[in-house]
Design an enzyme around this catalytic site. Structure first.
Site, PDB file in Angstrom:
ATOM      1  N   ARG A   1       0.769  -1.123   0.010  1.00 29.60           N
ATOM      2  CA  ARG A   1       0.024  -0.030   0.003  1.00 29.60           C
ATOM      3  C   ARG A   1       1.021   1.274  -0.134  1.00 29.60           C
ATOM      4  O   ARG A   1       0.336   2.382  -0.185  1.00 29.60           O
ATOM      5  CB  ARG A   1      -0.862  -0.067   1.250  1.00 29.60           C
ATOM      6  CG  ARG A   1      -2.065  -0.994   1.018  1.00 29.60           C
ATOM      7  CD  ARG A   1      -2.675  -1.088   2.249  1.00 29.60           C
ATOM      8  NE  ARG A   1      -2.224  -2.231   3.288  1.00 29.60           N
ATOM      9  CZ  ARG A   1      -2.903  -2.403   4.547  1.00 29.60           C
ATOM     10  NH1 ARG A   1      -3.898  -1.853   4.911  1.00 29.60           N
ATOM     11  NH2 ARG A   1      -2.382  -3.397   5.110  1.00 29.60           N
TER      12      ARG A   1
ATOM     13  N   ASN B   1       0.453   1.944   7.008  1.00 31.66           N
ATOM     14  CA  ASN B   1       0.372   1.189   5.871  1.00 31.66           C
ATOM     15  C   ASN B   1       0.566   1.851   4.412  1.00 31.66           C
ATOM     16  O   ASN B   1       0.386   1.348   3.522  1.00 31.66           O
ATOM     17  CB  ASN B   1      -1.045   0.254   5.990  1.00 31.66           C
ATOM     18  CG  ASN B   1      -0.837  -0.504   7.268  1.00 31.66           C
ATOM     19  OD1 ASN B   1       0.095  -1.678   7.157  1.00 31.66           O
ATOM     20  ND2 ASN B   1      -1.573  -0.327   7.997  1.00 31.66           N
TER      21      ASN B   1
ATOM     22  N   LYS C   1      28.859  25.509   3.597  1.00 27.80           N
ATOM     23  CA  LYS C   1      29.312  24.184   3.594  1.00 27.80           C
ATOM     24  C   LYS C   1      30.713  23.681   4.259  1.00 27.80           C
ATOM     25  O   LYS C   1      31.427  24.320   3.558  1.00 27.80           O
ATOM     26  CB  LYS C   1      29.059  23.745   1.948  1.00 27.80           C
ATOM     27  CG  LYS C   1      28.833  22.182   1.979  1.00 27.80           C
ATOM     28  CD  LYS C   1      30.110  21.547   1.616  1.00 27.80           C
ATOM     29  CE  LYS C   1      31.063  21.905   0.549  1.00 27.80           C
ATOM     30  NZ  LYS C   1      32.188  21.198   0.108  1.00 27.80           N
TER      31      LYS C   1
ATOM     32  N   ASN D   1      34.256  40.157   8.596  1.00 31.31           N
ATOM     33  CA  ASN D   1      33.179  40.630   7.911  1.00 31.31           C
ATOM     34  C   ASN D   1      33.194  40.090   6.282  1.00 31.31           C
ATOM     35  O   ASN D   1      34.020  40.449   5.510  1.00 31.31           O
ATOM     36  CB  ASN D   1      33.069  42.197   7.771  1.00 31.31           C
ATOM     37  CG  ASN D   1      31.684  42.628   7.355  1.00 31.31           C
ATOM     38  OD1 ASN D   1      30.669  42.781   8.187  1.00 31.31           O
ATOM     39  ND2 ASN D   1      31.452  42.880   5.987  1.00 31.31           N
TER      40      ASN D   1
HETATM   41  C1  UD1 Z   1      -2.027  -6.380  11.429  1.00 34.50           C
HETATM   42  C2  UD1 Z   1      -2.871  -7.208  12.257  1.00 34.50           C
HETATM   43  C3  UD1 Z   1      -4.036  -6.469  12.460  1.00 34.50           C
HETATM   44  C4  UD1 Z   1      -3.832  -5.216  13.298  1.00 34.50           C
HETATM   45  C5  UD1 Z   1      -2.681  -4.351  12.692  1.00 34.50           C
HETATM   46  C6  UD1 Z   1      -2.038  -3.449  13.341  1.00 34.50           C
HETATM   47  C7  UD1 Z   1      -2.534  -9.696  11.619  1.00 34.50           C
HETATM   48  C8  UD1 Z   1      -2.963 -10.594  10.703  1.00 34.50           C
HETATM   49  N1  UD1 Z   1      -3.251  -8.457  11.570  1.00 34.50           N
HETATM   50  O1  UD1 Z   1      -2.454  -6.154  10.119  1.00 34.50           O
HETATM   51  O2  UD1 Z   1      -4.838  -7.188  13.450  1.00 34.50           O
HETATM   52  O3  UD1 Z   1      -4.939  -4.287  13.686  1.00 34.50           O
HETATM   53  O4  UD1 Z   1      -1.584  -5.033  11.998  1.00 34.50           O
HETATM   54  O5  UD1 Z   1      -1.128  -2.286  12.631  1.00 34.50           O
HETATM   55  O6  UD1 Z   1      -1.469  -9.794  12.098  1.00 34.50           O
HETATM   56  N2  UD1 Z   1       4.642  -9.251   7.871  1.00 34.50           N
HETATM   57  C9  UD1 Z   1       5.699 -10.165   7.738  1.00 34.50           C
HETATM   58  N3  UD1 Z   1       5.532 -11.335   7.111  1.00 34.50           N
HETATM   59  C10 UD1 Z   1       4.472 -11.440   6.306  1.00 34.50           C
HETATM   60  C11 UD1 Z   1       3.262 -10.582   6.759  1.00 34.50           C
HETATM   61  C12 UD1 Z   1       3.499  -9.360   7.428  1.00 34.50           C
HETATM   62  O7  UD1 Z   1       6.805  -9.908   8.146  1.00 34.50           O
HETATM   63  O8  UD1 Z   1       4.092 -12.700   5.921  1.00 34.50           O
HETATM   64  C13 UD1 Z   1       5.150  -8.168   8.801  1.00 34.50           C
HETATM   65  C14 UD1 Z   1       4.870  -6.712   7.939  1.00 34.50           C
HETATM   66  O9  UD1 Z   1       6.262  -6.516   7.488  1.00 34.50           O
HETATM   67  C15 UD1 Z   1       4.483  -5.849   8.932  1.00 34.50           C
HETATM   68  C16 UD1 Z   1       3.590  -6.451  10.131  1.00 34.50           C
HETATM   69  O10 UD1 Z   1       4.227  -7.872   9.756  1.00 34.50           O
HETATM   70  O11 UD1 Z   1       5.547  -5.178   9.462  1.00 34.50           O
HETATM   71  C17 UD1 Z   1       2.204  -6.364   9.751  1.00 34.50           C
HETATM   72  O12 UD1 Z   1       1.745  -6.733   8.593  1.00 34.50           O
HETATM   73  P1  UD1 Z   1       0.586  -5.866   7.907  1.00 34.50           P
HETATM   74  O13 UD1 Z   1       0.457  -6.601   6.534  1.00 34.50           O
HETATM   75  O14 UD1 Z   1       1.037  -4.403   7.857  1.00 34.50           O
HETATM   76  O15 UD1 Z   1      -0.603  -6.239   8.574  1.00 34.50           O
HETATM   77  P2  UD1 Z   1      -1.806  -5.397   8.876  1.00 34.50           P
HETATM   78  O16 UD1 Z   1      -2.921  -5.618   7.737  1.00 34.50           O
HETATM   79  O17 UD1 Z   1      -1.685  -3.922   9.156  1.00 34.50           O
HETATM   80 MG    MG Z   2       0.294  -2.964   9.100  1.00 31.13          MG
END
Ligand code: UD1
Ligand code: MG
Length: 435
Positions: free
Chosen positions: A15, A222, A329, A355
């Protein structure tokens, strides 16, 4: 044993629509994951970071901390499980955090760890103004957490719940990894959700509780719009800290600070000032409107701007003045020296009390290499002087306006390096077409 932390950062951050991994996007000039690591280091004895398979920049940014690669992005639960080889045998609690959730304070993490003493699993929750697409926290009759339902899987009734999952949990290591090994991916996204460990804990009869903290700390990032909101939050707290330290801001919301900006007491900041990394401003300095500073030190009582630009390596000594449309710089401007109008001073050492006249330029670059200019104490450089480096102007020397200085000028000497004026009587302007 002190608790350990796993930070999940393998997601693509689709996103954000960016080539840069999401967690490397900066807040107040520092990658967001560094903010989170900073808070974690105050609470957790060991930190393991889960990264994606093609993220060398991220691995560099978090070095020398332990890193594990999640080869396939199968969800947050699967990502956390990748840390099992590091923390599976940990005797104590493990917290899981999301790298895109970087504003959590150390105090809130302490509260999370403390609450674990009386519950089998603890999570952080918030009540954001806009619950957006956060997972919703479903409570039971005892106000304990029954489950988290992801937005994509939630019914209209569940989406109406205001309590949202912040994405931070804490449990004993052995339990956590056992639960992670047992979760499935039968949901709207076909992912292994970390949040499903709650059902596993409940099935074993554990208490699951939510610790609430302000949205300002727990917001997830996000999208670019959420990044901008988080930046505003960080700026608010940096400005509050600077003002608590004795800096006056005439229009605080127009001053942009960096995470490491140091402002002394009785610093006065006029509106619209930008601080890049590594700036120190000592006590009693005034920075006037529309100035841009990075990598510089401004010492006591100096006055900068309006419309000044201080670039890396600049040192403004005590009570020196840098005025409008002046760029420095890698230059030291000596104590009480003045460069008040329209100048470029690069790779220069300018003595105390000198100056620098309007329009003075150090010609420091010959197209291949940079060269230095030295100006002695108390020297007076006339307006519109070009100093062709390398060159030295001695102490108390006087350089006539409009000079192009290519040779060194001794102490106490006058240098004039410009064409002589010719005056032709009777050859004045006679009006259009009458020459
Ligand atoms: C997640 C939570 C949601 C919460 C929100 C808060 C889950 C299923 N959902 O959703 O309940 O309200 O965060 O911000 O956990 N990541 C990995 N590997 C993966 C997928 C994700 O390392 O396979 C990491 C991403 O880099 C990120 C974090 O996990 O830092 C969260 O993933 P993201 O896809 O942002 O989850 P949300 O949809 O925000
Ligand atoms: Mg997230």
């Amino acid at each position: 044993m002190s608790p350990a932390a796993i930070i999940l950062a393998a997601g693509l951050g689709t996103r954000m629509r960016s080539n840069l991994p999401k967690v490397l996007h900066p807040l107040a000039g520092r990658p967001m994951i560094q903010h989170l690591i900073g808070a974690c280091e105050a609470v957790f004895g060991r930190i393991v970071i889960v990264v994606g398979p093609d993220m060398p920049a991220l691995e560099d940014a978090v070095a020398p901390r332990e890193v594990v690669v999640q080869r396939e992005r199968l969800g947050t639960g699967h990502a956390a499980l990748q840390a099992a080889p590091f923390l599976g045998g940990h005797q104590g609690d493990v917290a899981v955090l999301y790298g895109d959730n970087p504003l959590i304070s150390a105090a809130t993490l302490q509260a999370l760890v403390a609450a674990r003493q009386s519950a089998g699993l603890v999570l952080l929750a918030m009540r954001p103004a806009d619950a957006a697409r956060y997972g919703r926290v479903v409570l039971d009759a005892k106000s304990e957490v029954a489950r988290i339902v992801e937005w994509a899987d939630a019914t209209a009734e569940e989406r109406a719940i205001g309590l949202c999952n912040a994405g931070v949990i804490c449990a004993p290591a052995q339990d956590l990894f056992r639960w992670l090994g047992a979760i499935g991916n039968n949901n709207a996204k076909g992912e292994y959700y970390l949040t499903d460990v709650i059902q596993q804990a409940r099935a074993e009869g554990k208490r699951v509780v939510a610790v609430e903290a302000p949205e300002a700390e727990l917001r997830g990032i996000n999208s670019r719009a959420e990044l901008a909101q988080a930046e505003a939050e960080v700026q608010r707290s940096l400005r509050a800290a600077a003002m608590a330290g004795g800096a006056t801001m005439l229009s605080p919301e127009t001053v942009h600070l960096c995470h490491d900006t140091k402002l002394g007491a009785d610093v006065l900041l006029e509106p619209h000032i930008f601080f890049g990394p590594d700036v120190t401003v000592e006590n009693g300095v005034t920075i006037r409107a529309f100035s841009h500073l990075e990598g510089c030190v401004v010492k006591q009582g100096a006055v900068i701007g309006p419309y000044a630009r201080l670039r890396p390596g600049s040192i403004i000594e005590t009570h020196a003045h840098v005025g409008n449309f002046v760029e420095l710089k890698a230059t030291t401007l000596g104590a009480g020296a003045k460069a008040n109008h329209l100048s470029y001073l690069g790779d220069a050492m300018i003595g105390a009390g000198a100056n620098i006249g309007a329009g003075t330029i150090t010609c420091n670059y010959d197209g291949v290499a940079k060269h230095r200019t030295e100006i002695g104490e108390g020297a007076f450089i006339g307006s519109d002087t070009a100093l062709v480096a390398p060159v030295k102007v001695g102490k108390r020397a006087l350089v006539a306006a409009g000079s192009v200085i290519t040779d060194d000028v001794p102490d106490d000497a006058l240098a004039i390096a410009r064409g002589r004026q010719a005056v032709k009587p009777g050859r004045g302007f006679k009006g259009k077409g009458k020459r």
